[in-house]
Design a protein around this motif. Structure first.
Motif, mmCIF file in Angstrom:
data_model
loop_
_atom_site.group_PDB
_atom_site.id
_atom_site.type_symbol
_atom_site.label_atom_id
_atom_site.label_comp_id
_atom_site.label_asym_id
_atom_site.label_seq_id
_atom_site.Cartn_x
_atom_site.Cartn_y
_atom_site.Cartn_z
ATOM 1 N N LEU A 13 0.674 -1.226 0.001
ATOM 2 C CA LEU A 13 -0.037 0.034 -0.075
ATOM 3 C C LEU A 13 0.765 1.236 -0.056
ATOM 4 O O LEU A 13 0.550 2.088 -0.703
ATOM 5 C CB LEU A 13 -0.832 0.007 1.208
ATOM 6 N N VAL A 14 1.674 1.430 0.994
ATOM 7 C CA VAL A 14 2.570 2.504 1.040
ATOM 8 C C VAL A 14 3.478 2.651 -0.250
ATOM 9 O O VAL A 14 3.774 3.761 -0.825
ATOM 10 C CB VAL A 14 3.602 2.652 2.344
ATOM 11 N N LEU A 15 4.529 1.497 -0.620
ATOM 12 C CA LEU A 15 5.037 1.644 -1.542
ATOM 13 C C LEU A 15 4.542 2.006 -3.055
ATOM 14 O O LEU A 15 5.295 2.545 -3.880
ATOM 15 C CB LEU A 15 6.056 0.308 -1.706
ATOM 16 N N GLY A 16 3.438 1.318 -3.154
ATOM 17 C CA GLY A 16 2.642 1.509 -4.492
ATOM 18 C C GLY A 16 2.286 2.976 -4.598
ATOM 19 O O GLY A 16 2.490 3.462 -5.722
ATOM 20 N N VAL A 17 1.942 3.647 -3.461
ATOM 21 C CA VAL A 17 1.333 5.102 -3.829
ATOM 22 C C VAL A 17 2.715 5.832 -3.850
ATOM 23 O O VAL A 17 2.702 6.594 -4.742
ATOM 24 C CB VAL A 17 0.682 5.530 -2.404
ATOM 25 N N ILE A 18 3.749 5.485 -3.131
ATOM 26 C CA ILE A 18 4.942 6.274 -3.351
ATOM 27 C C ILE A 18 5.438 6.291 -4.858
ATOM 28 O O ILE A 18 5.939 7.347 -5.595
ATOM 29 C CB ILE A 18 6.031 5.990 -2.255
ATOM 30 N N GLY A 19 5.686 5.039 -5.107
ATOM 31 C CA GLY A 19 6.020 4.570 -6.435
ATOM 32 C C GLY A 19 5.369 5.489 -7.482
ATOM 33 O O GLY A 19 5.736 5.746 -8.812
ATOM 34 N N TYR A 20 4.052 5.302 -7.398
ATOM 35 C CA TYR A 20 3.142 6.188 -8.427
ATOM 36 C C TYR A 20 3.534 7.561 -8.582
ATOM 37 O O TYR A 20 3.609 8.293 -9.501
ATOM 38 C CB TYR A 20 1.708 6.037 -8.288
ATOM 39 N N PHE A 21 3.478 8.313 -7.327
ATOM 40 C CA PHE A 21 3.810 9.708 -7.301
ATOM 41 C C PHE A 21 5.586 9.904 -7.824
ATOM 42 O O PHE A 21 5.922 11.195 -8.050
ATOM 43 C CB PHE A 21 3.590 10.196 -6.082
ATOM 44 N N VAL A 22 6.388 9.061 -7.606
ATOM 45 C CA VAL A 22 7.710 9.019 -8.212
ATOM 46 C C VAL A 22 7.785 8.837 -9.741
ATOM 47 O O VAL A 22 8.882 9.596 -10.488
ATOM 48 C CB VAL A 22 8.462 8.118 -7.480
ATOM 49 N N GLY A 23 6.677 8.213 -10.061
ATOM 50 C CA GLY A 23 6.579 8.317 -11.592
ATOM 51 C C GLY A 23 6.354 6.794 -12.334
ATOM 52 O O GLY A 23 6.377 6.823 -13.380
ATOM 53 N N PHE A 24 6.263 5.917 -11.300
ATOM 54 C CA PHE A 24 5.955 4.588 -11.950
ATOM 55 C C PHE A 24 4.435 4.693 -11.973
ATOM 56 O O PHE A 24 3.893 3.943 -10.923
ATOM 57 C CB PHE A 24 6.669 3.473 -11.063
ATOM 58 N N GLN A 25 3.692 4.571 -12.939
ATOM 59 C CA GLN A 25 2.481 4.735 -13.118
ATOM 60 C C GLN A 25 1.776 3.484 -12.683
ATOM 61 O O GLN A 25 0.742 3.412 -12.074
ATOM 62 C CB GLN A 25 1.853 5.251 -14.543
ATOM 63 N N TRP A 26 2.477 2.169 -13.097
ATOM 64 C CA TRP A 26 1.854 0.913 -12.740
ATOM 65 C C TRP A 26 2.087 0.557 -11.280
ATOM 66 O O TRP A 26 1.289 -0.350 -10.735
ATOM 67 C CB TRP A 26 2.618 0.022 -13.490
#
Length: 134
Positions: free
Chosen positions: A65-78
């Motif tokens: 949950l946490v890393l998915g959201v962080i990853g999205y906002f860093v630029g990893f849309q998936w």
């Protein structure tokens, strides 16, 4: 509108992550007797290994949950789909808890807390799932 949905989704995710992190860490490290003393009567008929598995699945859900959201906002849309899947998994954990407590006749005492822990991951999953399309 995106900002409002993002804030609500982040708040639901933060609450979910905090609650399941604390629960998972307690279940992962406590002895059987300490868990029983804390009111975890449902562990009487299952192995401590199963309790530890549940704990690690909760912690894995928190990480997703946490890393998915962080990853999205860093630029990893998936990466946001990991957050959606993790939130659904944590909600399913609570559905399992509701069913377990119902089978033990404990719903009168536990249903309110189980519902409090069921709805935030559902909200987070739905809002993160629609967020990219807005």
């Amino acid at each position: 509108m995106n900002l409002v949905i993002g804030i609500i989704a982040a708040a639901a995710s933060a609450f979910t992550a905090f609650a399941f992190f604390k629960a998972g860490m307690f279940k992962a490290g406590a002895s059987r007797q300490k868990l029983l003393d804390a009111g975890f009567g449902w562990i009487e008929n299952i192995s401590l290994g199963t309790v530890r598995l549940i704990a690690w699945l909760e912690l894995l859900g928190v990480a997703g949950l946490v890393l998915g959201v962080i990853g999205y906002f860093v630029g990893f849309q998936w990466a946001l789909w990991f957050a959606v899947a993790a939130a659904i998994g944590l909600a399913l954990t609570m559905i399992g808890a509701i069913l377990t407590h119902a089978s033990r006749g404990e719903s009168k005492y536990t249903l309110k807390m189980n519902l409090v822990l069921l709805f935030p991951p559902l909200v987070a999953a739905v809002l993160w799932a629609i967020f990219p399309s807005l």
